[in-house]
Design a protein around this motif. Structure first.
Motif, PDB file in Angstrom:
ATOM      1  N   TYR A 146       0.838  -1.189   0.000  1.00 47.74           N
ATOM      2  CA  TYR A 146       0.000   0.000   0.000  1.00 47.74           C
ATOM      3  C   TYR A 146       0.875   1.241   0.000  1.00 47.74           C
ATOM      4  O   TYR A 146       2.010   1.232   0.498  1.00 47.74           O
ATOM      5  CB  TYR A 146      -0.930   0.002   1.211  1.00 47.74           C
ATOM      6  N   SER A 147       0.331   2.337  -0.524  1.00 56.04           N
ATOM      7  CA  SER A 147       1.118   3.547  -0.718  1.00 56.04           C
ATOM      8  C   SER A 147       1.619   4.152   0.578  1.00 56.04           C
ATOM      9  O   SER A 147       2.662   4.807   0.595  1.00 56.04           O
ATOM     10  CB  SER A 147       0.281   4.586  -1.483  1.00 56.04           C
ATOM     11  N   SER A 169      -0.248   0.245 -10.372  1.00 56.88           N
ATOM     12  CA  SER A 169      -0.899   0.643  -9.130  1.00 56.88           C
ATOM     13  C   SER A 169      -2.376   0.860  -9.410  1.00 56.88           C
ATOM     14  O   SER A 169      -2.781   1.084 -10.549  1.00 56.88           O
ATOM     15  CB  SER A 169      -0.274   1.917  -8.556  1.00 56.88           C
ATOM     16  N   GLY A 172      -7.339   1.658  -3.773  1.00 52.78           N
ATOM     17  CA  GLY A 172      -7.622   0.665  -2.752  1.00 52.78           C
ATOM     18  C   GLY A 172      -8.920  -0.063  -3.050  1.00 52.78           C
ATOM     19  O   GLY A 172      -9.873   0.540  -3.557  1.00 52.78           O
ATOM     20  N   ILE A 214      -2.927  -0.601   8.048  1.00 54.60           N
ATOM     21  CA  ILE A 214      -3.808  -0.202   6.960  1.00 54.60           C
ATOM     22  C   ILE A 214      -5.201   0.111   7.478  1.00 54.60           C
ATOM     23  O   ILE A 214      -5.875   1.014   7.002  1.00 54.60           O
ATOM     24  CB  ILE A 214      -3.853  -1.311   5.875  1.00 54.60           C
ATOM     25  N   THR A 249      -4.769  -5.364  -2.558  1.00 51.23           N
ATOM     26  CA  THR A 249      -4.066  -4.594  -3.576  1.00 51.23           C
ATOM     27  C   THR A 249      -4.411  -5.120  -4.971  1.00 51.23           C
ATOM     28  O   THR A 249      -3.730  -4.809  -5.943  1.00 51.23           O
ATOM     29  CB  THR A 249      -2.533  -4.690  -3.379  1.00 51.23           C
ATOM     30  N   ILE A 274      -5.508   5.858   0.004  1.00 55.90           N
ATOM     31  CA  ILE A 274      -4.301   5.107  -0.355  1.00 55.90           C
ATOM     32  C   ILE A 274      -4.516   4.368  -1.671  1.00 55.90           C
ATOM     33  O   ILE A 274      -5.646   4.185  -2.129  1.00 55.90           O
ATOM     34  CB  ILE A 274      -3.916   4.091   0.736  1.00 55.90           C
ATOM     35  N   THR A 275      -3.423   3.947  -2.257  1.00 49.19           N
ATOM     36  CA  THR A 275      -3.480   3.108  -3.449  1.00 49.19           C
ATOM     37  C   THR A 275      -2.755   1.798  -3.175  1.00 49.19           C
ATOM     38  O   THR A 275      -1.931   1.709  -2.266  1.00 49.19           O
ATOM     39  CB  THR A 275      -2.812   3.801  -4.665  1.00 49.19           C
ATOM     40  N   GLY A 276      -3.077   0.797  -3.975  1.00 51.98           N
ATOM     41  CA  GLY A 276      -2.376  -0.482  -3.906  1.00 51.98           C
ATOM     42  C   GLY A 276      -1.419  -0.591  -5.078  1.00 51.98           C
ATOM     43  O   GLY A 276      -1.671  -0.032  -6.151  1.00 51.98           O
TER      44      GLY A 276
END
Length: 312
Positions: A146-147, A169, A172, A214, A249, A274-276
């Motif tokens: 995760y970012s 990427s 989420g 997370i 993710t 957030i991003t995965g």
């Protein structure tokens, strides 16, 4: 007893401090303390004497540390031997990944092209995959992150002599199974507020993560109803039979090019902070074989444009 625990014990002995050793090893102090306690329980005697000024080895503990150093030296020699043999055997291919179904599809596609290959495929959590590549058990590893702990993970990989290359990427996401009332929703996105009251299934690695949780980042850490698992199959069974949800993710683009688990649905989290990210790792000191390059070419093709959608 694991090689990782021997390395941890030696590092603590060198630093005379658990907290300083934890910083050097890029893990949390509580996790390091727990790992050493388990090691001491396994061997039946204390390695370290804890004091307010730090730690020092016990007499038996010093013998253990001396032996551990010899074992680690021999282990690293075996790693070098393994690398040498691997370079001679270009018809073998080994990869580890974090339970990604599309990776298995890419492996099957490679095998259908290269009938002369001996393949070894391993699955596990992130730390397991990293360890397998570092120890030369596998040439390649596929990991997700995760970012919010991206920089720290890259730093850990750097320290361990590994290189990381991003594949893609994505926002989420959350996955649910047939047991969830969310499974039949018509939309492809869902909000955090819609899942906050559902039990959460997480991997043990996420539960023990040395970075910010997370769940904490997403404001879900107050959810006491959680199930901690270590295997992908267990996670799938629980999602199938309960109303629980799980964070992931997962990259929807890859699964649009292959197929997702038939009894699960993946929803993109709306307004997720957030991003995965998914990428592959290798050892810095080991060039990729022709087979690995061919595999990566197949895998990368799964992240092409689909219906106008591009990887982030």
């Amino acid at each position: 007893m694991k090689i990782e625990q021997l390395e941890q014990a030696v590092k603590i002995a060198e630093m005379n401090s658990i907290s300083l050793a934890a910083e050097e090893l890029f893990i949390s102090q509580p996790n390091l303390s727990l790992s050493i306690r388990k090691l001491e329980q396994e061997i039946g005697y204390p390695i370290f004497l804890r004091t307010n000024k730090g730690v020092k080895t016990t007499p038996l503990g010093q013998n253990f540390i001396d032996s551990a150093k010899i074992i680690l030296m021999q282990f690293h020699e075996l790693q070098k031997l393994g690398a040498s043999l691997a370079m001679k055997d270009q018809r073998s291919f080994s990869v580890a990944h974090m339970h990604y179904r599309y990776v298995n599809h890419a492996i099957a596609q490679l095998f259908s092209i290269r009938h002369d290959l001996r393949m070894e495929v391993r699955e596990g959590l992130r730390n397991t995959v990293i360890d397998l590549v570092e120890r030369r058990v596998c040439e390649l590893g596929l990991i997700g992150m995760y970012s919010h702990y991206h920089k720290m993970t890259l730093r850990r990989l750097e320290i361990r002599g590994l290189q990381y290359f991003r594949l893609c990427s994505s926002p989420g996401s959350v996955i649910v199974g047939l047991g969830s009332p969310l499974y039949h929703l018509p939309q492809t996105e869902i909000s955090l507020s819609e899942i906050k009251d559902y039990p959460i299934v997480i991997y043990e690695e996420s539960e023990l993560e040395s970075y910010a949780s997370i769940l904490e980042v997403l404001g879900l850490d107050k959810q006491a109803r959680r199930i901690v698992v270590t295997e992908r199959a267990t996670l799938g069974d629980i999602l199938d039979k309960t109303e629980a949800v799980s964070l992931t993710t997962t990259n929807r683009i890859a699964y649009q090019n292959t197929d997702y688990y038939p009894t699960m649905r993946c929803f993109q989290l709306r307004d997720c902070p957030i991003t995965g990210e998914v990428g592959w790792i290798k050892r810095k000191d080991t060039p990729l074989s022709d087979v690995s390059l061919e595999f990566l070419q197949i895998l990368s093709s799964y992240f092409t444009v689909v219906n106008g959608e591009l990887p982030l």
